[in-house]
Write a protein that holds these residues in place. Structure first.
Motif, PDB file in Angstrom:
ATOM      1  N   GLU A 247     -56.601  -7.030  19.315  1.00 28.68           N
ATOM      2  CA  GLU A 247     -56.747  -8.483  19.290  1.00 28.68           C
ATOM      3  C   GLU A 247     -57.904  -8.865  18.369  1.00 28.68           C
ATOM      4  OE1 GLU A 247     -54.661 -10.662  20.605  1.00 28.68           O
ATOM      5  OE2 GLU A 247     -53.478  -8.954  21.306  1.00 28.68           O
ATOM      6  N   VAL A 248     -57.698  -9.877  17.560  1.00 25.57           N
ATOM      7  CA  VAL A 248     -58.722 -10.380  16.663  1.00 25.57           C
ATOM      8  C   VAL A 248     -59.555 -11.397  17.429  1.00 25.57           C
ATOM      9  CG1 VAL A 248     -59.165 -11.629  14.519  1.00 25.57           C
ATOM     10  CG2 VAL A 248     -57.256 -10.015  14.660  1.00 25.57           C
ATOM     11  N   GLU A 249     -60.870 -11.213  17.411  1.00 29.74           N
ATOM     12  CA  GLU A 249     -61.753 -12.146  18.111  1.00 29.74           C
ATOM     13  C   GLU A 249     -61.731 -13.508  17.425  1.00 29.74           C
ATOM     14  OE1 GLU A 249     -65.728 -10.724  18.912  1.00 29.74           O
ATOM     15  OE2 GLU A 249     -65.019  -8.662  18.819  1.00 29.74           O
TER      16      GLU A 249
ATOM     17  N   TYR B 223     -55.060  -7.480  12.574  1.00 30.19           N
ATOM     18  CA  TYR B 223     -55.714  -6.596  11.612  1.00 30.19           C
ATOM     19  C   TYR B 223     -54.644  -5.826  10.844  1.00 30.19           C
ATOM     20  CZ  TYR B 223     -60.134  -7.268  14.074  1.00 30.19           C
ATOM     21  OH  TYR B 223     -61.256  -7.808  14.640  1.00 30.19           O
ATOM     22  N   VAL B 224     -54.914  -5.588   9.573  1.00 29.16           N
ATOM     23  CA  VAL B 224     -54.053  -4.768   8.731  1.00 29.16           C
ATOM     24  C   VAL B 224     -54.914  -3.670   8.134  1.00 29.16           C
ATOM     25  CG1 VAL B 224     -52.723  -4.737   6.578  1.00 29.16           C
ATOM     26  CG2 VAL B 224     -52.436  -6.612   8.189  1.00 29.16           C
ATOM     27  N   ILE B 225     -54.384  -2.442   8.149  1.00 29.26           N
ATOM     28  CA  ILE B 225     -55.072  -1.291   7.562  1.00 29.26           C
ATOM     29  C   ILE B 225     -54.123  -0.599   6.581  1.00 29.26           C
ATOM     30  CG2 ILE B 225     -56.569  -0.910   9.560  1.00 29.26           C
ATOM     31  CD1 ILE B 225     -54.639   1.413  10.346  1.00 29.26           C
TER      32      ILE B 225
ATOM     33  N   ILE C 246     -49.770  -3.047  10.454  1.00 25.12           N
ATOM     34  CA  ILE C 246     -50.363  -4.065  11.312  1.00 25.12           C
ATOM     35  C   ILE C 246     -50.790  -3.396  12.608  1.00 25.12           C
ATOM     36  CG2 ILE C 246     -49.939  -6.188  12.617  1.00 25.12           C
ATOM     37  CD1 ILE C 246     -47.754  -6.833  10.527  1.00 25.12           C
ATOM     38  N   LEU C 247     -52.014  -3.665  13.041  1.00 27.59           N
ATOM     39  CA  LEU C 247     -52.493  -3.133  14.319  1.00 27.59           C
ATOM     40  C   LEU C 247     -52.105  -4.119  15.413  1.00 27.59           C
ATOM     41  CD1 LEU C 247     -56.026  -1.793  13.303  1.00 27.59           C
ATOM     42  CD2 LEU C 247     -53.861  -0.549  13.456  1.00 27.59           C
ATOM     43  N   TRP C 248     -50.927  -3.956  15.987  1.00 24.85           N
ATOM     44  CA  TRP C 248     -50.398  -4.891  16.975  1.00 24.85           C
ATOM     45  C   TRP C 248     -51.192  -4.893  18.266  1.00 24.85           C
ATOM     46  CZ3 TRP C 248     -47.473  -8.425  15.122  1.00 24.85           C
ATOM     47  CH2 TRP C 248     -46.648  -8.164  14.040  1.00 24.85           C
ATOM     48  N   ASP C 249     -51.768  -3.765  18.665  1.00 29.92           N
ATOM     49  CA  ASP C 249     -52.469  -3.662  19.940  1.00 29.92           C
ATOM     50  C   ASP C 249     -53.909  -4.162  19.893  1.00 29.92           C
ATOM     51  OD1 ASP C 249     -50.171  -2.598  21.006  1.00 29.92           O
ATOM     52  OD2 ASP C 249     -50.796  -0.528  20.673  1.00 29.92           O
TER      53      ASP C 249
ATOM     54  N   ILE D  50     -58.338  -5.748   6.996  1.00 26.89           N
ATOM     55  CA  ILE D  50     -58.476  -7.188   6.836  1.00 26.89           C
ATOM     56  C   ILE D  50     -57.729  -7.873   7.970  1.00 26.89           C
ATOM     57  CG2 ILE D  50     -58.746  -7.158   4.331  1.00 26.89           C
ATOM     58  CD1 ILE D  50     -55.802  -8.148   4.202  1.00 26.89           C
ATOM     59  N   ILE D  51     -57.958  -9.174   8.085  1.00 23.38           N
ATOM     60  CA  ILE D  51     -57.250  -9.991   9.070  1.00 23.38           C
ATOM     61  C   ILE D  51     -56.233 -10.837   8.306  1.00 23.38           C
ATOM     62  CG2 ILE D  51     -57.470 -11.829  10.767  1.00 23.38           C
ATOM     63  CD1 ILE D  51     -60.393 -10.860  11.185  1.00 23.38           C
TER      64      ILE D  51
END
Length: 122
Positions: free
Chosen positions: A114-116, A98-100, A109-112, A82-83
């Motif tokens: 980028e969310v469009e 993004y979080v997985i 958290i996916l730090w690397d 999710i975002i």
């Protein structure tokens, strides 16, 4: 309240009212992730626990996100990512990540990544 299936053992993930550091929070926990206090007052998994999936609703407090809602957890279990909206230290800067699910920490958290911009507004 059942939110969905555990991403690791397919057990049910429940929302449980709990407290952490004196604050009321929701605990999202797999039915197979049971914990208890041992002799040294440590909160440890029981001998019959077969899963470790547990996430507290205040997991993102460090990034000024007050609560990870039941809706967000349900969506994460359904979509596998999710975002979330996070904030800088002063609370003025806002950013989306993004979080997985994560086997060790519950969520990451996916730090690397980028969310469009178009995904944020939808």
């Amino acid at each position: 309240m059942i939110l969905g299936k555990c991403p690791y053992c397919k057990g049910s993930v429940h929302a449980i009212k709990s407290s952490a550091n004196g604050k009321k929070v929701n605990l999202y926990s797999c039915e197979n992730a049971k914990k208890e206090y041992d002799d040294s007052e440590q909160f440890v998994f029981t001998a019959d626990s077969t899963c470790t999936f547990r996430v507290y609703s205040n997991v993102f407090l460090r990034w000024n996100k007050r609560s990870f809602s039941k809706y967000e957890m349900k969506k994460l279990l359904e979509d596998e990512q999710i975002i979330v909206r996070l904030h800088g230290r002063a609370g003025t800067k806002e950013y989306f990540k993004y979080v997985i699910t994560d086997k060790e920490y519950g969520v990451s958290i996916l730090w690397d990544e980028e969310v469009e911009e178009k995904l944020i507004s939808s």
